[in-house]
Every structure is written in structure tokens, then in C-alpha cells.
Write an enzyme that holds these catalytic residues in place. Structure first.
Site, short mmCIF file in Angstrom:
data_model
loop_
_atom_site.label_atom_id
_atom_site.label_comp_id
_atom_site.label_asym_id
_atom_site.label_seq_id
_atom_site.Cartn_x
_atom_site.Cartn_y
_atom_site.Cartn_z
N GLY A 113 0.77 -1.23 0.00
CA GLY A 113 0.00 0.00 0.00
C GLY A 113 0.80 1.28 0.00
N GLU A 133 -4.83 -6.05 -5.55
CA GLU A 133 -3.78 -7.00 -5.21
C GLU A 133 -4.31 -8.41 -5.45
OE1 GLU A 133 -0.69 -9.12 -4.37
OE2 GLU A 133 -0.54 -6.92 -4.44
N ASP A 178 3.34 -1.12 -10.41
CA ASP A 178 4.55 -1.45 -9.65
C ASP A 178 4.68 -2.97 -9.71
OD1 ASP A 178 6.77 -0.97 -8.01
OD2 ASP A 178 5.61 -1.39 -6.20
N CYS A 231 11.62 -2.96 -8.69
CA CYS A 231 12.76 -2.80 -7.76
C CYS A 231 13.82 -3.82 -8.14
CB CYS A 231 12.31 -2.96 -6.30
SG CYS A 231 11.44 -4.48 -5.92
#
Length: 461
Positions: A113, A133, A178, A231
Site C-alpha cells: 500500500g 492486489e 509497480d 525494484c
């Protein structure tokens, strides 16, 4: 730190002269940071109240690094949603999305979140934010964080990207992807990511990312913005993911992103498919900045929107229950008309929710949170939700008991204990409990006693 040999070989090829500096960055501890919630506070106010040692994050106006001796996760301000503990590099992509109030925004891979709550803060409670999600347990954590940060205009779903695309064709003005990735950028702070890494997993992640981007493309309105972030350092998941997507979708184009010290650009030579413009994408390196590894790309969709007919959820119709709720509003709020029932009110089981304006019908979707949970009807009475408390400011209610962060009563409240009130605070009925002016939860006054309504699942031991 025992890093995989195949990973090190590839990073040496990518970084050349910078490789040694990159390796040395793994010898230092990772940086710790938090992001203020502008729905609750601002920089000046927080700096006056803060018990922490803070230095600013360059690319996020509400971002701060804190020192090793600080424990913001254990402070009452955390429970009040005054800030979100978030890795500094992870704060950058939402800034590129340039979210505005009244946007329709999708955070497609949203748990836990961090980016959703950052988006919600920028929206100022206006517009629609759908946070999705795919994993149920992580979706529950996502919903809890949305609640803690007091975001009123968010819907939390637990769906596949494909199912959402069937429901929301060309619906969103902004989409955050993301993407699930191999996690190379998190090696310094998450040793599990090291043990799970392999070249095969990098390839699996790259394939999954292409599927997610395909579905995101269908849901974005022409003229809308999409930010893709990971990432990881792997070109297969970064420059190549974007290049292949652009090759399949000529209606999308890369856009420039703001420059900040220490950030670098994507490398066209590491790409595949369309490589023109890849230098507009962004890389964050742990040896260049005070943060972990991250990659981000900003894309805009061209073309004209199609006319799509949409269904909307049925509003609350039970006049008896509505009367009970409106009596509650008159008891609690200084301006009850702001909170009384309108077309956005809907029942979800025995719970009353306020859905975001213009939210489409979510029938057929797995929805954990269809908006702001107002409360629950219990035998001809209405009991307000913890989510409502956290979405309020003390100035909006008739009764508020304000505690100081270091007072023993605050710790007692968070443990679920009954609190004795001063003569000044004594009274009757529902009241908001706040800490240094930040809403924390509900209590119910009975003379000089405050009965505790802090949720049992959140109480401290």
C-alpha cells in the site's frame, strides 16, 4: 552478504567502472525512511511535533529519512496514519504519475500500500482510486493500510489484471504498475530476495510483467498516464520490458521525468524492441543515492476515447436504516449534512459504505473495501467504523478527547483499556479520540469514563 554469482557477473558487465562502488554499497546498512500523510499533517506542523531525527528525501516533498535510534513504527502517530514507513526510492514513481484530484486512478499491483497511500494523499479525497492486489493475504494488508491512512475514496479489489480489464475498459486517467519482479534492488534490506533469485526467475518475472502491462494498456484512457516501476536492476524486467511493450503498442510513448541528483537514465543499449526514448526512463542505484534499487518509466497513451456504457452500484434504499444513520450523524458531526446519506451510500452485508462518486458497479469482482466504511447497523442502532474515525479530523466532530503522544492514557487506549476522563472531557455518547490532534479511534463517554472502542485486532500488548 552472499550475492548470487550470476547476478554479480551481469552487474559487472552493466556497471563497468562503477561496479566496485556498487559492491561497496552492500557493506553499509540500508536507509530508513517515512512519508508524511498530507491528509493528516504538513511538513511544518510535523517538524514541530516530531520526536524523530529527520532529513528530506530529494524526490518526494513529504519523504524523510530517519535515524537508527528512531522507532516510528512503535509511535502512536503511526497508528493515527500520520505517516507511512516506506523505502525512499519507492516514493519516486508516484511523483511521475502526477496524480490530481478528480483523477480516476488504478494501482494495479498495490500491496502493501505504499504507492496507493501516496496516490490517495495526492487526490485529496476527490476522484476514484482502485487499489488491486491478486494475493488475498496481501490484499487484506493493503486494505488495512488504506484504512490507517484515512483514505476515503479508495476501493480495494482482490482480482487478476485480466478480470479488471474486462470491467474497466479505458476507464482510468492514471495507472500505476509497480510490477512483481525479481527484487534485485531489495537485496540489501531483504535477504529472502537473494535466496529466491535465479536467472530463470528473472525470465518468469519478465513474462508476467508483459501480461500485466497488456491489461493495463486496455484500462487506460487515451491521454492518460501509466507509470511502470520495478525494484530490480535486470534489463529484461526494465528497459527490455518497456521496449517490447512499445513495440506492441505504438499508441504509447515515453515521456520525460524530472531529474534529481543521483538518479540516472535508462540505457538504450540494454533494451529490446523499441529503444528510441529509453533514455527517458529512470534508474535509482544504491551506490549513487540514499535508497535501494528502482526503475521507472512514464508512458502516455494517444488516441481518442471510445464511448462505453457503464453500470453503477445501487444506493442505499432502506428508509428505516437511513433514519437510524442520519440520527447518528446529527449526534456526532458538527455538519451532519456533509455525512448524511446520498447516492454514494451502499450496503455491503450489514456494513454501510460511502463509495467514491462515479464508481462503477463492482458486482462480479472480489472487493474487500468498496469505499469508506462508515459503520455497522446493530439492532436499530448504528456503530461507527474505525475507518471512519481515521478519515476524520477532530474539528469535524462534536466531541473529541485529545491525548498527548507520551501520556499514559494514550498507551492505555491503544491497549483497549477504559480511560478515566477529566471533568472538562466528561460527557455522554460517541466521541473521537485523537493524539496531538490526529484522529486515532472511537470511544464512548459515560460520565467520567471513556469506554474503549479501539479495534481488538489492533490493540497493543
Amino acid at each position: 552478504m552472499n550475492l548470487p554469482s550470476a547476478f554479480l557477473t551481469r552487474m559487472q558487465e552493466m556497471l563497468g567502472e562503477e561496479y566496485e562502488a556498487f559492491l561497496q554499497s552492500y557493506e553499509s546498512g540500508h536507509y530508513q525512511s517515512l512519508r508524511l500523510n498530507p491528509r493528516k499533517t504538513d511538513r511544518e506542523e510535523f517538524m514541530e511535533k516530531s520526536p524523530f531525527h529527520l532529513t528530506p528525501v530529494a524526490w518526494e516533498k513529504n519523504g524523510f529519512y530517519y535515524s537508527e535510534e528512531d522507532t516510528p513504527g512503535k509511535h502512536p502517530y503511526h497508528e493515527a496514519g500520520v505517516y507511512y514507513i516506506q523505502e525512499a526510492s519507492a516514493m519516486a514513481p508516484v511523483g511521475y504519475l502526477d496524480v490530481q484530484p478528480w483523477d480516476y486512478v488504478l494501482d494495479l499491483c498495490a500491496a502493501p500500500g505504499g504507492k496507493s497511500t501516496q496516490i490517495g494523499a495526492a487526490m485529496q479525497g476527490k476522484g476514484i482510486l482502485i487499489c488491486n492486489e491478486i494475493h488475498p493475504a496481501r490484499a487484506k494488508i493493503l486494505s488495512q493500510n488504506i484504512e490507517r491512512m484515512g483514505i476515503a475514496n479508495a476501493v480495494v479489489t482482490n482480482e487478476t489484471p485480466q478480470r479488471l480489464a474486462e470491467h474497466f475498459s479505458e476507464y482510468f486517467t492514471r495507472i500505476m504498475v509497480d510490477a512483481p519482479c525479481s527484487g534485485e534492488g531489495m537485496f540489501r534490506k531483504d535477504e529472502t530476495a537473494i535466496t529466491e533469485w535465479s536467472p530463470e526467475n528473472v525470465r518468469r518475472c519478465a513474462g508476467r510483467q508483459q501480461e500485466i502491462l497488456e491489461n493495463a494498456a486496455m484500462m487506460l484512457k487515451p491521454g492518460g498516464r501509466l507509470v511502470y516501476s520495478t525494484c530490480t536492476f535486470a534489463p529484461e524486467e526494465d528497459e527490455q520490458a518497456i521496449g517490447r511493450f512499445l513495440e506492441a503498442h505504438p499508441e504509447f510513448a515515453l515521456e520525460e521525468t524530472p531529474d534529481y541528483p543521483g538518479l540516472s537514465h535508462g540505457v538504450p543499449a540494454w533494451g529490446a524492441g523499441v529503444t528510441d526514448g529509453i533514455e527517458k526512463t529512470v534508474r535509482i542505484w544504491p551506490h549513487r543515492t540514499e535508497g535501494e534499487g528502482h526503475y521507472a518509466a512514464l508512458l502516455r497513451k494517444t488516441g481518442e476515447p471510445e464511448s462505453v456504457k457503464r453500470k453503477y452500484p445501487a444506493s442505499m434504499k432502506d428508509k428505516k436504516l437511513l433514519a437510524v444513520y442520519e440520527d447518528f450523524c446529527k449526534e456526532i458531526f458538527i455538519e451532519p449534512k456533509k455525512w448524511t446519506a446520498d447516492s454514494t451510500m451502499t450496503m455491503f452485508g450489514d456494513q454501510l459504505y460511502r463509495t467514491p462518486e462515479e464508481m462503477v458497479d463492482f458486482k462480479g469482482l472480489r472487493v474487500l473495501r468498496p469505499g469508506l466504511q462508515m459503520g455497522e447497523f446493530k439492532k436499530n442502532r448504528f456503530e461507527p467504523s474505525h475507518a471512519l474515525a481515521l478519515a476524520l479530523h477532530p474539528s469535524e466532530v462534536k466531541q473529541n478527547v485529545n491525548l498527548s503522544a507520551d501520556a499514559p492514557e494514550t498507551a492505555a487506549y491503544l491497549r483497549g483499556e477504559t480511560i478515566q476522563l477529566s471533568e472538562e472531557d466528561a460527557g455522554k455518547g460517541w466521541c473521537l479520540v485523537s493524539v496531538d490532534g490526529y484522529s486515532l479511534g472511537w470511544g464512548k463517554k459515560s460520565g467520567g469514563t471513556l469506554k474503549n472502542h479501539y479495534p481488538k485486532g489492533l490493540r497493543k500488548q
